[in-house]
Design a protein around this motif. Structure first.
Motif, mmCIF file in Angstrom:
data_model
loop_
_atom_site.group_PDB
_atom_site.id
_atom_site.type_symbol
_atom_site.label_atom_id
_atom_site.label_comp_id
_atom_site.label_asym_id
_atom_site.label_seq_id
_atom_site.Cartn_x
_atom_site.Cartn_y
_atom_site.Cartn_z
ATOM 1 N N LEU A 249 34.183 -86.993 -15.057
ATOM 2 C CA LEU A 249 34.252 -86.089 -13.770
ATOM 3 C C LEU A 249 33.073 -85.038 -13.593
ATOM 4 O O LEU A 249 32.584 -84.757 -12.467
ATOM 5 C CB LEU A 249 35.437 -85.155 -13.681
ATOM 6 C CG LEU A 249 36.861 -86.070 -13.571
ATOM 7 C CD1 LEU A 249 38.078 -84.986 -13.755
ATOM 8 C CD2 LEU A 249 36.769 -86.686 -12.205
ATOM 9 N N HIS A 250 32.650 -84.570 -14.871
ATOM 10 C CA HIS A 250 31.565 -83.746 -14.644
ATOM 11 C C HIS A 250 30.207 -84.517 -14.163
ATOM 12 O O HIS A 250 29.400 -84.016 -13.392
ATOM 13 C CB HIS A 250 31.303 -82.928 -15.915
ATOM 14 C CG HIS A 250 30.116 -82.076 -15.946
ATOM 15 N ND1 HIS A 250 29.933 -80.825 -15.384
ATOM 16 C CD2 HIS A 250 28.858 -82.238 -16.743
ATOM 17 C CE1 HIS A 250 28.695 -80.388 -15.589
ATOM 18 N NE2 HIS A 250 28.036 -81.027 -16.208
ATOM 19 N N ARG B 132 30.599 -85.341 -10.462
ATOM 20 C CA ARG B 132 30.341 -84.151 -9.670
ATOM 21 C C ARG B 132 28.904 -83.692 -9.772
ATOM 22 O O ARG B 132 28.114 -83.393 -8.634
ATOM 23 C CB ARG B 132 30.979 -82.973 -9.906
ATOM 24 C CG ARG B 132 32.562 -82.889 -9.667
ATOM 25 C CD ARG B 132 33.129 -81.418 -9.838
ATOM 26 N NE ARG B 132 32.827 -81.047 -11.413
ATOM 27 C CZ ARG B 132 33.848 -81.262 -12.251
ATOM 28 N NH1 ARG B 132 35.190 -81.848 -11.851
ATOM 29 N NH2 ARG B 132 33.707 -80.744 -13.549
ATOM 30 N N THR B 133 28.089 -83.903 -10.967
ATOM 31 C CA THR B 133 26.634 -83.695 -10.840
ATOM 32 C C THR B 133 25.780 -84.650 -10.047
ATOM 33 O O THR B 133 24.944 -84.159 -9.599
ATOM 34 C CB THR B 133 26.330 -83.576 -12.325
ATOM 35 O OG1 THR B 133 27.118 -82.680 -13.126
ATOM 36 C CG2 THR B 133 24.931 -83.366 -12.553
ATOM 37 N N ALA C 246 27.155 -86.476 -7.493
ATOM 38 C CA ALA C 246 27.481 -86.335 -6.218
ATOM 39 C C ALA C 246 27.052 -85.181 -5.529
ATOM 40 O O ALA C 246 26.580 -85.589 -4.236
ATOM 41 C CB ALA C 246 28.915 -86.313 -6.148
ATOM 42 N N TRP C 247 26.563 -84.167 -6.087
ATOM 43 C CA TRP C 247 26.508 -82.800 -5.771
ATOM 44 C C TRP C 247 24.893 -83.162 -4.686
ATOM 45 O O TRP C 247 24.860 -82.529 -3.421
ATOM 46 C CB TRP C 247 26.189 -81.718 -6.456
ATOM 47 C CG TRP C 247 25.608 -80.341 -5.647
ATOM 48 C CD1 TRP C 247 24.678 -79.949 -6.283
ATOM 49 C CD2 TRP C 247 26.404 -79.668 -4.940
ATOM 50 N NE1 TRP C 247 24.732 -78.347 -5.480
ATOM 51 C CE2 TRP C 247 25.859 -78.451 -4.802
ATOM 52 C CE3 TRP C 247 27.731 -80.016 -4.378
ATOM 53 C CZ2 TRP C 247 26.392 -77.427 -3.917
ATOM 54 C CZ3 TRP C 247 28.194 -78.882 -3.470
ATOM 55 C CH2 TRP C 247 27.272 -77.679 -3.113
ATOM 56 N N SER D 99 25.612 -85.183 -1.606
ATOM 57 C CA SER D 99 26.212 -84.138 -0.585
ATOM 58 C C SER D 99 25.181 -83.300 0.067
ATOM 59 O O SER D 99 25.456 -83.130 1.260
ATOM 60 C CB SER D 99 27.433 -83.485 -1.338
ATOM 61 O OG SER D 99 28.449 -84.169 -1.899
ATOM 62 N N ARG E 209 31.279 -74.910 -1.196
ATOM 63 C CA ARG E 209 31.609 -76.222 -1.597
ATOM 64 C C ARG E 209 32.685 -76.880 -0.852
ATOM 65 O O ARG E 209 32.591 -78.212 -0.719
ATOM 66 C CB ARG E 209 31.947 -75.940 -2.977
ATOM 67 C CG ARG E 209 30.948 -75.787 -4.182
ATOM 68 C CD ARG E 209 31.475 -75.583 -5.389
ATOM 69 N NE ARG E 209 30.060 -75.404 -6.202
ATOM 70 C CZ ARG E 209 29.401 -76.288 -6.868
ATOM 71 N NH1 ARG E 209 29.900 -77.632 -6.551
ATOM 72 N NH2 ARG E 209 28.610 -76.258 -7.714
ATOM 73 N N GLY F 68 32.326 -80.354 1.142
ATOM 74 C CA GLY F 68 32.943 -81.478 0.923
ATOM 75 C C GLY F 68 33.668 -81.826 2.107
ATOM 76 O O GLY F 68 33.574 -83.277 2.444
#
Length: 365
Positions: A15-16, A19-20, A22-23, A26, A65, A69
């Motif tokens: 997951l980390h 997220r790293t 996808a950030w 985004s 955030r 999102g």
């Protein structure tokens, strides 16, 4: 049982990593190329340091955030809608619909569409905005037809479209016409499909219904208007790539507040004559009081904390730049020009109510 903690750790690690990865994506979706600035490792570490020391920074970071999102989800919905429309395009604009159900297309307008490569690129850049505009138009009860060079949404009869605005790759003909017959071409009788049974429809003895908004009075004028709006689509795409989907409307409104109507630089770049504008005698500013005041208020709201922080720098120099209240960074510390315990905060001495924190390591504003 002994393997469960390992599995949980692996999931957290996965997951980390997601997220790293996808950030940055985004940020680009929301803010275009400028979003890459916030994705830089140094900017990210700086944000984490500030969030660890300042409760307000931490709160703002969480809200940002959530906003990003939600905005990404909204953009994905718009892009999916645009892709669906491209796969099943609507009826061509200005197709002739006869009482017996026959549909004949007029010759396509020439020299109004961009080169193929750029056309595909701008369609991709504007996809999310285009899809959201199409969803909003359908929700409002508008119909759509296929350009070229843009998809057009327009009011159903008996309402008549007299003008509109380009949103992404969509021309939304939302403006009412001055009079009911002002947008009819010779030989055309109304709008809509003959099978709909509502509004002004073709009947026996009439020639046909010219499907679409029918804003222009001649084919030549249609070509000019199509070129004008196609250039606005180019502007949308370029600004979206630079600053995200909200960059163009924000820049257009800000420019229009001080250079309204035919003085607007975006309208001039899209050709005033093609857009039906009367050229102004000059291009000097002619601010609209209400719009200019709105722009000023927004800027003050956005920059108020930095203005307050700068006032303390003017009053106390470097000491005012690093002084802060407990649990707050210098930017979010209250007080204009000075505050009662400024000298205690600057020295790192614990003020009344909590320990002092230093932002001398570059974690300040």
């Amino acid at each position: 049982m002994a393997r469960e903690p390992i599995a949980w750790t692996s999931r957290r690690r996965l997951l980390h990593r997601v997220r790293t990865a996808a950030w940055p994506v985004s940020l680009v979706v929301c803010f275009g190329a400028l979003g890459l600035i916030w994705a830089l490792p140094g900017m990210r570490r700086r944000s984490e340091r500030k969030a660890a020391r300042c409760t307000i920074c931490r709160r703002h970071r969480g809200r940002a955030r959530l906003f990003i999102g939600g905005f990404v989800i909204l953009q994905a919905l718009g892009a999916a809608t645009a892709a669906y429309t491209a796969a099943a395009p609507p009826l061509l604009c200005h197709a002739h619909v006869y009482p017996d159900g026959r549909v004949e297309s007029e010759p396509r307008l020439q020299d109004v569409s961009p080169p193929r490569t750029w056309g595909i690129a701008r369609d991709i850049a504007n996809a999310s905005t285009t899809g959201l505009a199409l969803l909003a138009s359908k929700t409002a009860g508008m119909r759509e037809c296929d350009g070229p060079p843009l998809t057009v949404t327009f009011w159903q009869p008996p309402r008549v479209s007299g003008g509109g605005s380009t949103v992404g790759d969509i021309f939304v003909a939302w403006m009412p016409a001055g009079e009911e017959g002002s947008s009819f071409l010779r030989g055309a009788q109304g709008f809509g499909l003959a099978a709909e049974g509502r509004g002004l429809l073709a009947t026996e003895g009439q020639q046909y219904v010219r499907y679409g908004p029918n804003i222009s009075s001649t084919r030549g004028n249609e070509m000019e208007l199509a070129r004008h709006e196609s250039r606005h689509t180019d502007q949308w795409a370029i600004m979206t790539l630079i600053g995200g989907p909200l960059a163009f409307p924000a820049a257009y409104y800000a420019d229009g507040a001080f250079f309204p109507f035919s003085r607007n630089h975006f309208e001039r770049a899209a050709s005033l004559s093609d857009g039906g504008y009367t050229a102004p005698p000059d291009n000097l500013p002619a601010p609209l009081p209400g719009a200019a005041a709105a722009v000023g208020v927004v800027l003050l709201l956005v920059l108020r904390r930095r203005i307050r922080w700068f006032s303390r720098i003017l009053a106390a120099g470097r000491t005012g730049a690093i002084a802060h209240q407990p649990g707050r960074c210098p930017l979010h510390t209250t007080g204009w020009f000075h505050h009662p315990e400024q000298h205690r905060f600057a020295s790192g001495e614990a003020p009344r109510g909590g320990p002092g924190l230093s932002f001398r390591d570059g974690a300040g504003p």
